[in-house]
Write a protein that holds these residues in place. Sequence first.
Motif, PDB file in Angstrom:
ATOM      1  N   LEU A   1       0.812  -1.218   0.000  1.00  0.00           N
ATOM      2  CA  LEU A   1       0.000   0.000   0.000  1.00  0.00           C
ATOM      3  C   LEU A   1       0.850   1.275   0.000  1.00  0.00           C
ATOM      4  O   LEU A   1       0.463   2.271  -0.611  1.00  0.00           O
ATOM      5  N   ARG A   2       1.988   1.246   0.689  1.00  0.00           N
ATOM      6  CA  ARG A   2       2.793   2.478   0.795  1.00  0.00           C
ATOM      7  C   ARG A   2       3.247   3.007  -0.561  1.00  0.00           C
ATOM      8  O   ARG A   2       3.154   4.217  -0.806  1.00  0.00           O
ATOM      9  N   PRO A   3       3.740   2.163  -1.486  1.00  0.00           N
ATOM     10  CA  PRO A   3       4.109   2.701  -2.811  1.00  0.00           C
ATOM     11  C   PRO A   3       2.931   3.312  -3.562  1.00  0.00           C
ATOM     12  O   PRO A   3       3.098   4.291  -4.295  1.00  0.00           O
ATOM     13  N   LEU A   4       1.739   2.742  -3.377  1.00  0.00           N
ATOM     14  CA  LEU A   4       0.556   3.298  -4.040  1.00  0.00           C
ATOM     15  C   LEU A   4       0.211   4.665  -3.467  1.00  0.00           C
ATOM     16  O   LEU A   4      -0.161   5.585  -4.205  1.00  0.00           O
ATOM     17  N   LEU A   5       0.344   4.797  -2.161  1.00  0.00           N
ATOM     18  CA  LEU A   5       0.087   6.100  -1.536  1.00  0.00           C
ATOM     19  C   LEU A   5       1.131   7.123  -1.977  1.00  0.00           C
ATOM     20  O   LEU A   5       0.815   8.302  -2.165  1.00  0.00           O
ATOM     21  N   ALA A   6       2.363   6.678  -2.165  1.00  0.00           N
ATOM     22  CA  ALA A   6       3.427   7.596  -2.575  1.00  0.00           C
ATOM     23  C   ALA A   6       3.176   8.164  -3.967  1.00  0.00           C
ATOM     24  O   ALA A   6       3.639   9.266  -4.282  1.00  0.00           O
ATOM     25  N   GLU A   7       2.417   7.419  -4.802  1.00  0.00           N
ATOM     26  CA  GLU A   7       2.145   7.858  -6.173  1.00  0.00           C
ATOM     27  C   GLU A   7       0.910   8.740  -6.284  1.00  0.00           C
ATOM     28  O   GLU A   7       0.593   9.232  -7.367  1.00  0.00           O
ATOM     29  N   VAL A   8       0.199   8.939  -5.193  1.00  0.00           N
ATOM     30  CA  VAL A   8      -1.013   9.776  -5.235  1.00  0.00           C
ATOM     31  C   VAL A   8      -0.598  11.233  -5.453  1.00  0.00           C
ATOM     32  O   VAL A   8       0.223  11.763  -4.708  1.00  0.00           O
TER      33      VAL A   8
ATOM     34  N   LEU B   1       1.954   4.019   7.411  1.00  0.00           N
ATOM     35  CA  LEU B   1       0.824   4.144   6.488  1.00  0.00           C
ATOM     36  C   LEU B   1       0.053   5.436   6.735  1.00  0.00           C
ATOM     37  O   LEU B   1      -0.295   6.158   5.792  1.00  0.00           O
ATOM     38  N   ARG B   2      -0.197   5.728   7.993  1.00  0.00           N
ATOM     39  CA  ARG B   2      -0.941   6.944   8.319  1.00  0.00           C
ATOM     40  C   ARG B   2      -0.170   8.189   7.867  1.00  0.00           C
ATOM     41  O   ARG B   2      -0.752   9.107   7.264  1.00  0.00           O
ATOM     42  N   SER B   3       1.130   8.221   8.138  1.00  0.00           N
ATOM     43  CA  SER B   3       1.922   9.394   7.758  1.00  0.00           C
ATOM     44  C   SER B   3       2.024   9.514   6.246  1.00  0.00           C
ATOM     45  O   SER B   3       1.998  10.624   5.698  1.00  0.00           O
ATOM     46  N   SER B   4       2.128   8.388   5.537  1.00  0.00           N
ATOM     47  CA  SER B   4       2.172   8.417   4.066  1.00  0.00           C
ATOM     48  C   SER B   4       0.874   8.969   3.498  1.00  0.00           C
ATOM     49  O   SER B   4       0.880   9.748   2.534  1.00  0.00           O
ATOM     50  N   ALA B   5      -0.256   8.565   4.093  1.00  0.00           N
ATOM     51  CA  ALA B   5      -1.553   9.049   3.620  1.00  0.00           C
ATOM     52  C   ALA B   5      -1.711  10.534   3.893  1.00  0.00           C
ATOM     53  O   ALA B   5      -2.116  11.302   3.003  1.00  0.00           O
TER      54      ALA B   5
ATOM     55  N   ALA C   1       0.550  12.749   4.272  1.00  0.00           N
ATOM     56  CA  ALA C   1       1.474  13.542   3.457  1.00  0.00           C
ATOM     57  C   ALA C   1       0.908  13.830   2.073  1.00  0.00           C
ATOM     58  O   ALA C   1       1.269  14.822   1.434  1.00  0.00           O
ATOM     59  N   LYS C   2       0.015  12.941   1.593  1.00  0.00           N
ATOM     60  CA  LYS C   2      -0.607  13.124   0.284  1.00  0.00           C
ATOM     61  C   LYS C   2      -2.045  13.630   0.390  1.00  0.00           C
ATOM     62  O   LYS C   2      -2.793  13.599  -0.584  1.00  0.00           O
ATOM     63  N   ASP C   3      -2.425  14.092   1.577  1.00  0.00           N
ATOM     64  CA  ASP C   3      -3.777  14.597   1.818  1.00  0.00           C
ATOM     65  C   ASP C   3      -4.829  13.534   1.506  1.00  0.00           C
ATOM     66  O   ASP C   3      -5.906  13.827   0.971  1.00  0.00           O
ATOM     67  N   VAL C   4      -4.512  12.281   1.840  1.00  0.00           N
ATOM     68  CA  VAL C   4      -5.458  11.171   1.697  1.00  0.00           C
ATOM     69  C   VAL C   4      -6.192  11.000   3.028  1.00  0.00           C
ATOM     70  O   VAL C   4      -5.562  10.879   4.079  1.00  0.00           O
ATOM     71  N   LEU C   5      -7.508  10.994   2.975  1.00  0.00           N
ATOM     72  CA  LEU C   5      -8.312  10.889   4.195  1.00  0.00           C
ATOM     73  C   LEU C   5      -8.142   9.511   4.821  1.00  0.00           C
ATOM     74  O   LEU C   5      -8.188   8.487   4.125  1.00  0.00           O
ATOM     75  N   VAL C   6      -7.946   9.472   6.135  1.00  0.00           N
ATOM     76  CA  VAL C   6      -7.776   8.217   6.869  1.00  0.00           C
ATOM     77  C   VAL C   6      -9.021   7.959   7.707  1.00  0.00           C
ATOM     78  O   VAL C   6      -9.423   8.795   8.519  1.00  0.00           O
ATOM     79  N   SER C   7      -9.642   6.809   7.493  1.00  0.00           N
ATOM     80  CA  SER C   7     -10.795   6.377   8.290  1.00  0.00           C
ATOM     81  C   SER C   7     -10.350   5.277   9.239  1.00  0.00           C
ATOM     82  O   SER C   7      -9.467   4.480   8.906  1.00  0.00           O
ATOM     83  N   ASN C   8     -10.969   5.217  10.409  1.00  0.00           N
ATOM     84  CA  ASN C   8     -10.558   4.257  11.433  1.00  0.00           C
ATOM     85  C   ASN C   8     -11.727   3.371  11.848  1.00  0.00           C
ATOM     86  O   ASN C   8     -12.823   3.864  12.129  1.00  0.00           O
TER      87      ASN C   8
END
Length: 336
Positions: A243-250, A290-294, A296-303
């Motif tokens: 998942l981390r590489p995918l988040l890095a490409e956002v 994962l949370r910090s990667s999300a 950093a790309k302004d990806v919303l994190v749900s818990n």
Amino acid sequence: MYEFDDARLEDADALRAADHLLRPLAEAGARVRREAASAEVPLSRLDPDDRPRAMITFGPEARLLRAVLEPTCPVPLVAWPRLGLPGWVGPLDIVVVMGGGDKVSLAAAFEAVRRGCRLLVACPADSVLARQSASASTTLLPTSTGDPLAAAVVALVALHRLGLGPLVSPEAVADAMDVVAAESSLALDATQNPAKAVALELADAKPMVWGGSILAARASRRIAEALRSASGRIVLSADAGALRPLLAEVPLRDPFADPFEETGVEPRPGLVLVDDGMDDEQAAEERILLRSSALAKDVLVSNLAHTQGTAVERYVTVLQQGLFAAAYLQVGLGRA
């Protein structure tokens, strides 16, 4: 293309039309109680002194059994996905079969009886599987609700009584499900209903779902399947390393873009973190990354989180939270 309308989450007609989605989720605890009550007599006859050499499981929740049992099970165990039994299985082993009349379950039961194995079978008493598995060494746990998870809970109770797994209380598991159902009531708005809140967060997203522990990871896969079915979108459940590489490409958001004019824009991902409070050191570190990667790309994190009770109680709680969120997402998209 379906568009999410948050007004549907409070619309009586839309919610009434989704009764076939929400009612089965709300009744999950009742199904566990019903299956446990049906199996009281055969459960009372189980003896922990006759320990098998090994255990092999079949059925739709076989991997759940393996995930719950592996940390403490005193004998080797396998969740077998193929027809028949491995060559080494014999009279010293126990075969656990959960299901109805699918080919894999029937083949496993037939072969287990032929080889003289001990059998633990959870299925309807009048089913082909019950007849196929009947033997002097078979314990039948009669089921009636058609709920694989409820049947798995009863099977876990039986395996505990055989000395093969941890203590599992059907009543406590059912109570945990009832709490989620009450918190996710359609009568509560999104400020009070966490499932509706998560559905709003995922309204325009392509979800990525991740859980750290073995059971949280299994819940994440089940939740991803539900979100995929509810939204018709690509939904991914995978290890943190994938998942981390995918988040890095956002791509970063354009701060000057008008959100009301972004028609046809590719939906951004939304990260869903499943937390049962049972992360090991590595999983805890992966969760932070994962949370910090999300973020950093302004990806919303749900818990989706529950960190109290036994492992099974935590599992069913986070799973039900995710399933309710998927149902409300389907309502909001007008797909119910």
